[in-house]
Design a protein around this motif. Structure first.
Motif, PDB file in Angstrom:
ATOM      1  N   ILE A  78      -1.004   4.663  -0.791  1.00 18.38           N
ATOM      2  CA  ILE A  78      -0.195   3.983   0.229  1.00 18.38           C
ATOM      3  C   ILE A  78      -1.034   3.715   1.474  1.00 18.38           C
ATOM      4  CG2 ILE A  78       1.776   4.254   1.779  1.00 18.38           C
ATOM      5  CD1 ILE A  78       3.188   5.798  -0.430  1.00 18.38           C
ATOM      6  N   ILE A  79      -1.887   4.680   1.847  1.00 15.33           N
ATOM      7  CA  ILE A  79      -2.752   4.497   3.020  1.00 15.33           C
ATOM      8  C   ILE A  79      -3.664   3.294   2.823  1.00 15.33           C
ATOM      9  CG2 ILE A  79      -4.722   5.492   4.244  1.00 15.33           C
ATOM     10  CD1 ILE A  79      -3.407   8.220   3.941  1.00 15.33           C
ATOM     11  N   TYR A  80      -4.310   3.204   1.662  1.00 12.04           N
ATOM     12  CA  TYR A  80      -5.212   2.078   1.403  1.00 12.04           C
ATOM     13  C   TYR A  80      -4.452   0.750   1.412  1.00 12.04           C
ATOM     14  CZ  TYR A  80      -8.266   5.867  -0.182  1.00 12.04           C
ATOM     15  OH  TYR A  80      -9.013   7.020  -0.258  1.00 12.04           O
ATOM     16  N   PHE A  81      -3.289   0.752   0.786  1.00 15.66           N
ATOM     17  CA  PHE A  81      -2.500  -0.491   0.731  1.00 15.66           C
ATOM     18  C   PHE A  81      -2.112  -0.948   2.139  1.00 15.66           C
ATOM     19  CE2 PHE A  81       1.366  -2.990   0.354  1.00 15.66           C
ATOM     20  CZ  PHE A  81       1.091  -3.839  -0.703  1.00 15.66           C
ATOM     21  N   VAL A  82      -1.637  -0.017   2.958  1.00 18.21           N
ATOM     22  CA  VAL A  82      -1.237  -0.375   4.327  1.00 18.21           C
ATOM     23  C   VAL A  82      -2.430  -0.846   5.137  1.00 18.21           C
ATOM     24  CG1 VAL A  82      -0.273   0.528   6.480  1.00 18.21           C
ATOM     25  CG2 VAL A  82       0.765   1.155   4.297  1.00 18.21           C
ATOM     26  N   ALA A  83      -3.586  -0.226   4.944  1.00 13.75           N
ATOM     27  CA  ALA A  83      -4.786  -0.645   5.680  1.00 13.75           C
ATOM     28  C   ALA A  83      -5.188  -2.066   5.297  1.00 13.75           C
ATOM     29  CB  ALA A  83      -5.924   0.332   5.402  1.00 13.75           C
ATOM     30  N   PHE A  84      -5.159  -2.370   3.977  1.00 18.61           N
ATOM     31  CA  PHE A  84      -5.497  -3.733   3.542  1.00 18.61           C
ATOM     32  C   PHE A  84      -4.435  -4.735   4.022  1.00 18.61           C
ATOM     33  CE2 PHE A  84      -7.623  -1.451  -0.232  1.00 18.61           C
ATOM     34  CZ  PHE A  84      -8.781  -1.274   0.512  1.00 18.61           C
ATOM     35  N   PHE A  85      -3.182  -4.312   3.952  1.00 17.33           N
ATOM     36  CA  PHE A  85      -2.090  -5.160   4.437  1.00 17.33           C
ATOM     37  C   PHE A  85      -2.281  -5.476   5.922  1.00 17.33           C
ATOM     38  CE2 PHE A  85       1.990  -5.761   6.470  1.00 17.33           C
ATOM     39  CZ  PHE A  85       2.689  -6.599   5.606  1.00 17.33           C
ATOM     40  N   ALA A  86      -2.606  -4.464   6.730  1.00 16.78           N
ATOM     41  CA  ALA A  86      -2.800  -4.678   8.171  1.00 16.78           C
ATOM     42  C   ALA A  86      -3.998  -5.570   8.445  1.00 16.78           C
ATOM     43  CB  ALA A  86      -2.975  -3.332   8.876  1.00 16.78           C
ATOM     44  N   GLY A  87      -5.047  -5.445   7.600  1.00 17.47           N
ATOM     45  CA  GLY A  87      -6.202  -6.322   7.788  1.00 17.47           C
ATOM     46  C   GLY A  87      -5.827  -7.784   7.670  1.00 17.47           C
ATOM     47  N   ALA A  88      -4.945  -8.101   6.703  1.00 14.08           N
ATOM     48  CA  ALA A  88      -4.500  -9.491   6.542  1.00 14.08           C
ATOM     49  C   ALA A  88      -3.452  -9.886   7.578  1.00 14.08           C
ATOM     50  CB  ALA A  88      -3.943  -9.693   5.133  1.00 14.08           C
ATOM     51  N   ALA A  89      -2.641  -8.940   8.017  1.00 15.17           N
ATOM     52  CA  ALA A  89      -1.522  -9.267   8.907  1.00 15.17           C
ATOM     53  C   ALA A  89      -1.924  -9.319  10.379  1.00 15.17           C
ATOM     54  CB  ALA A  89      -0.393  -8.249   8.724  1.00 15.17           C
ATOM     55  N   TRP A  90      -2.964  -8.561  10.777  1.00 17.66           N
ATOM     56  CA  TRP A  90      -3.283  -8.435  12.199  1.00 17.66           C
ATOM     57  C   TRP A  90      -4.670  -8.958  12.570  1.00 17.66           C
ATOM     58  CZ3 TRP A  90       0.238  -6.857  15.781  1.00 17.66           C
ATOM     59  CH2 TRP A  90       1.419  -6.287  15.285  1.00 17.66           C
ATOM     60  N   MET A 142      -3.023  -4.004 -12.713  1.00 23.05           N
ATOM     61  CA  MET A 142      -2.462  -3.196 -11.625  1.00 23.05           C
ATOM     62  C   MET A 142      -3.313  -3.309 -10.359  1.00 23.05           C
ATOM     63  SD  MET A 142      -1.241   0.245 -13.657  1.00 23.05           S
ATOM     64  CE  MET A 142      -0.805   1.042 -12.115  1.00 23.05           C
ATOM     65  N   ASN A 143      -4.627  -3.308 -10.509  1.00 18.57           N
ATOM     66  CA  ASN A 143      -5.506  -3.459  -9.336  1.00 18.57           C
ATOM     67  C   ASN A 143      -5.385  -4.855  -8.732  1.00 18.57           C
ATOM     68  OD1 ASN A 143      -7.652  -1.120  -8.747  1.00 18.57           O
ATOM     69  ND2 ASN A 143      -7.103  -1.074 -10.934  1.00 18.57           N
ATOM     70  N   LEU A 144      -5.227  -5.848  -9.613  1.00 19.79           N
ATOM     71  CA  LEU A 144      -5.062  -7.217  -9.114  1.00 19.79           C
ATOM     72  C   LEU A 144      -3.787  -7.335  -8.292  1.00 19.79           C
ATOM     73  CD1 LEU A 144      -6.043 -10.156  -9.073  1.00 19.79           C
ATOM     74  CD2 LEU A 144      -4.749 -10.538 -11.180  1.00 19.79           C
ATOM     75  N   LEU A 145      -2.695  -6.790  -8.821  1.00 17.39           N
ATOM     76  CA  LEU A 145      -1.429  -6.831  -8.081  1.00 17.39           C
ATOM     77  C   LEU A 145      -1.519  -6.013  -6.790  1.00 17.39           C
ATOM     78  CD1 LEU A 145       1.138  -6.447 -11.023  1.00 17.39           C
ATOM     79  CD2 LEU A 145       0.554  -8.521  -9.747  1.00 17.39           C
ATOM     80  N   TYR A 146      -2.250  -4.914  -6.854  1.00 11.93           N
ATOM     81  CA  TYR A 146      -2.392  -4.030  -5.690  1.00 11.93           C
ATOM     82  C   TYR A 146      -3.076  -4.769  -4.531  1.00 11.93           C
ATOM     83  CZ  TYR A 146      -3.728   0.186  -3.056  1.00 11.93           C
ATOM     84  OH  TYR A 146      -3.907   1.139  -2.092  1.00 11.93           O
ATOM     85  N   PHE A 147      -4.242  -5.343  -4.787  1.00  6.37           N
ATOM     86  CA  PHE A 147      -4.991  -5.998  -3.711  1.00  6.37           C
ATOM     87  C   PHE A 147      -4.375  -7.346  -3.333  1.00  6.37           C
ATOM     88  CE2 PHE A 147      -8.158  -3.045  -5.380  1.00  6.37           C
ATOM     89  CZ  PHE A 147      -8.644  -2.498  -4.199  1.00  6.37           C
ATOM     90  N   ALA A 148      -3.935  -8.112  -4.334  1.00  3.05           N
ATOM     91  CA  ALA A 148      -3.307  -9.401  -4.030  1.00  3.05           C
ATOM     92  C   ALA A 148      -2.019  -9.205  -3.248  1.00  3.05           C
ATOM     93  CB  ALA A 148      -3.041 -10.180  -5.315  1.00  3.05           C
ATOM     94  N   GLY A 149      -1.240  -8.181  -3.627  1.00  4.16           N
ATOM     95  CA  GLY A 149      -0.002  -7.914  -2.896  1.00  4.16           C
ATOM     96  C   GLY A 149      -0.258  -7.551  -1.456  1.00  4.16           C
ATOM     97  N   ALA A 150      -1.298  -6.738  -1.203  1.00  2.54           N
ATOM     98  CA  ALA A 150      -1.613  -6.351   0.178  1.00  2.54           C
ATOM     99  C   ALA A 150      -2.046  -7.562   0.999  1.00  2.54           C
ATOM    100  CB  ALA A 150      -2.705  -5.280   0.175  1.00  2.54           C
ATOM    101  N   ILE A 151      -2.920  -8.388   0.419  1.00  2.47           N
ATOM    102  CA  ILE A 151      -3.454  -9.535   1.175  1.00  2.47           C
ATOM    103  C   ILE A 151      -2.389 -10.608   1.365  1.00  2.47           C
ATOM    104  CG2 ILE A 151      -5.169 -11.381   1.136  1.00  2.47           C
ATOM    105  CD1 ILE A 151      -6.997  -9.461  -0.435  1.00  2.47           C
ATOM    106  N   VAL A 152      -1.702 -10.985   0.285  1.00  2.54           N
ATOM    107  CA  VAL A 152      -0.675 -12.029   0.401  1.00  2.54           C
ATOM    108  C   VAL A 152       0.475 -11.548   1.283  1.00  2.54           C
ATOM    109  CG1 VAL A 152       1.026 -13.389  -0.873  1.00  2.54           C
ATOM    110  CG2 VAL A 152      -1.282 -13.089  -1.790  1.00  2.54           C
ATOM    111  N   GLY A 153       0.898 -10.293   1.098  1.00  2.00           N
ATOM    112  CA  GLY A 153       1.963  -9.767   1.958  1.00  2.00           C
ATOM    113  C   GLY A 153       1.561  -9.742   3.419  1.00  2.00           C
TER     114      GLY A 153
END
Length: 455
Positions: free
Chosen positions: A113-125, A186-197
């Motif tokens: 969850i930490i990694y996902f949120v960090a990648f998500f924040a990189g794309a969002a902020w 699963m890794n594709l969905l993980y990283f793509a979901g973080a970046i696209v989200g």
């Protein structure tokens, strides 16, 4: 094929807004510290729980190293909005290092969850969208290169075979192939979901900022319009006061001068003439005060003025039917005035009629104050059959400028302002033959000219 690639690149650039210069400002808040603390507690609790069931028995790493890895991961979330791309890079590095030396810790749900949120924040902020695309693209490529290396060169395939040795698998896809495909998906969905989200969240923030900017612009424009409306209303009141006062003061001045001359001559019968002149002074002063009070009364009660049906006796805005009375009053002061109406003048709207009255009043007041003229002519023309229907008022006289009587110019300025409000043509100046002319032509097809209230 090239066209297709260009189109896909263009759509991706549009989705990720690589040409957008807007920067989303992020800061470290109390909420970020709370998130970091909650995630830290959850991660450490999960780590000790799996230690308690013996999952970490195969790990040779000291407990303090595992705790340090968890603390560093949770700390990344505190700074994710202030330094989004830096935190995303550090999260990718943390994921790689922990996955190589502490794979069990890296696989904890709180750490994922930490990694996902960090990648998500990189794309969002991320402040610059081009940098975001480059950084997040490099992180994703590196992670898939690492995964491919584990499958192709590392011990990943051997571990999969050992784990699936007793599995029967499918007749179509073997256990190893299915495991590789599932892990990759699963890794594709993980990283793509973080970046696209994250990008979707950025676009939502961008739209919200645009709406806030538009609201601020509308509020500023509304304030400007309100100030402009106040200024226009002040100018209108100034014109009304000038027209009311100037006209009656001019009459008072003429009649007072006539009375003084009659008294100075002292001839038989002059007393009666002087008394008549003073009576005219009194009547004009009383009429001026009455109109002034009517104007001020209407200004003090704007709501009542709006609700009025037009039959209110206290009306400061004269109409076209009041024009003959004005001309009679001026004739009594000694100026001969002819009036001619051409066309359906009775169809003139109330706002235009009011403007015509005030223009005639000001023009004739100027004739009496500043001209040697003894004759003036007022012509009102209405032509609805013309290519551009119009109403025109023209005031001319046969005099010359009287020396030493120059005024403030506010009267003619008021005439020009009235004309400008209704997009009218103005011609003010000396005539080619003799005298002075004031001519104003109002377009009848203008929405301002047919407004429901005089201004």
């Amino acid at each position: 094929m090239t066209v297709h690639d260009d189109g896909s690149s263009g759509r991706l650039a549009t989705f990720f807004a690589t040409d957008d210069d807007w920067e989303r400002e992020g800061s470290i808040t109390l909420g970020d510290w709370l998130v970091g603390a909650i995630v830290l507690v959850a991660s450490l609790a999960t780590l000790e729980l799996i230690r308690g069931v013996g999952t970490l028995d195969s790990s040779d790493a000291p407990t303090w190293v595992e705790w340090t890895a968890v603390v560093i991961g949770a700390a990344l979330l505190v700074f994710r909005r202030r330094f989004p791309l830096t935190i995303a890079l550090l999260a990718g590095l943390h994921m790689f290092v922990t996955g190589v030396w502490l794979p069990t810790v890296m696989g904890l749900l709180p750490m994922q969850i930490i990694y996902f949120v960090a990648f998500f924040a990189g794309a969002a902020w991320a402040r610059r969208r081009r940098d975001m695309v480059v950084v997040m693209g490099l992180i994703t490529l590196f992670m898939f290169a690492w995964l491919s290396w584990q499958f192709a060169v590392g011990s990943g395939i051997d571990e999969i075979r050992e784990a699936t040795a007793d599995a029967e698998g499918s007749s179509l896809i073997g256990p190893v192939t299915a495991y590789v495909l599932l892990t990759t998906l699963m890794n594709l969905l993980y990283f793509a979901g973080a970046i696209v989200g994250g990008q979707v969240a950025w676009r939502g923030a961008r739209q919200k900022a645009e709406l806030a900017e538009q609201a601020a612009t509308i509020a500023a424009q509304s304030g400007q319009l309100q100030r402009r409306a106040v200024i226009d209303e002040r100018l209108r009141i100034a014109r009304e006061l000038h027209d009311v006062v100037a006209h009656h003061v001019a009459v008072v001045g003429v009649q007072a001068a006539a009375g003084r001359k009659l008294l100075e001559r002292g001839r038989p019968g002059d007393i009666e003439g002087a008394a008549e002149a003073l009576g005219n002074v009194e009547a004009s002063a009383r009429e001026g005060v009455t109109q002034m009070r009517s104007l001020l009364g209407t200004l003090r009660d704007p709501a009542g003025d709006l609700e009025s049906d037009g039959a209110d006796e206290r009306r400061p805005e004269p109409r076209l039917e009041d024009l003959p009375g004005l001309l009679d009053e001026i004739r009594e002061s000694g100026l001969r005035v002819d009036y001619q109406a051409v066309g359906p003048v009775e169809s003139l709207s109330l706002p235009l009629a009011h403007s015509v009255y005030r223009i005639v009043q000001e023009a004739l007041a100027n004739v009496r104050r500043h001209s040697t003229a003894d004759h003036a002519q007022v012509v009102l023309r209405i032509d609805r059959a013309a290519a551009a229907a119009y109403a025109e008022v023209e005031i001319t006289d046969n005099g010359r400028p009287r020396h030493g009587t120059s005024g403030s110019g506010l009267g003619l300025l008021g005439v020009r302002e009235r004309a400008a409000v209704r997009k009218a043509e103005v011609d003010i100046g000396p005539r080619a033959v003799q005298g002075f002319r004031v001519r104003v032509r109002f377009p009848l097809d203008s929405p301002v000219a047919t407004a429901g209230a005089a201004r």
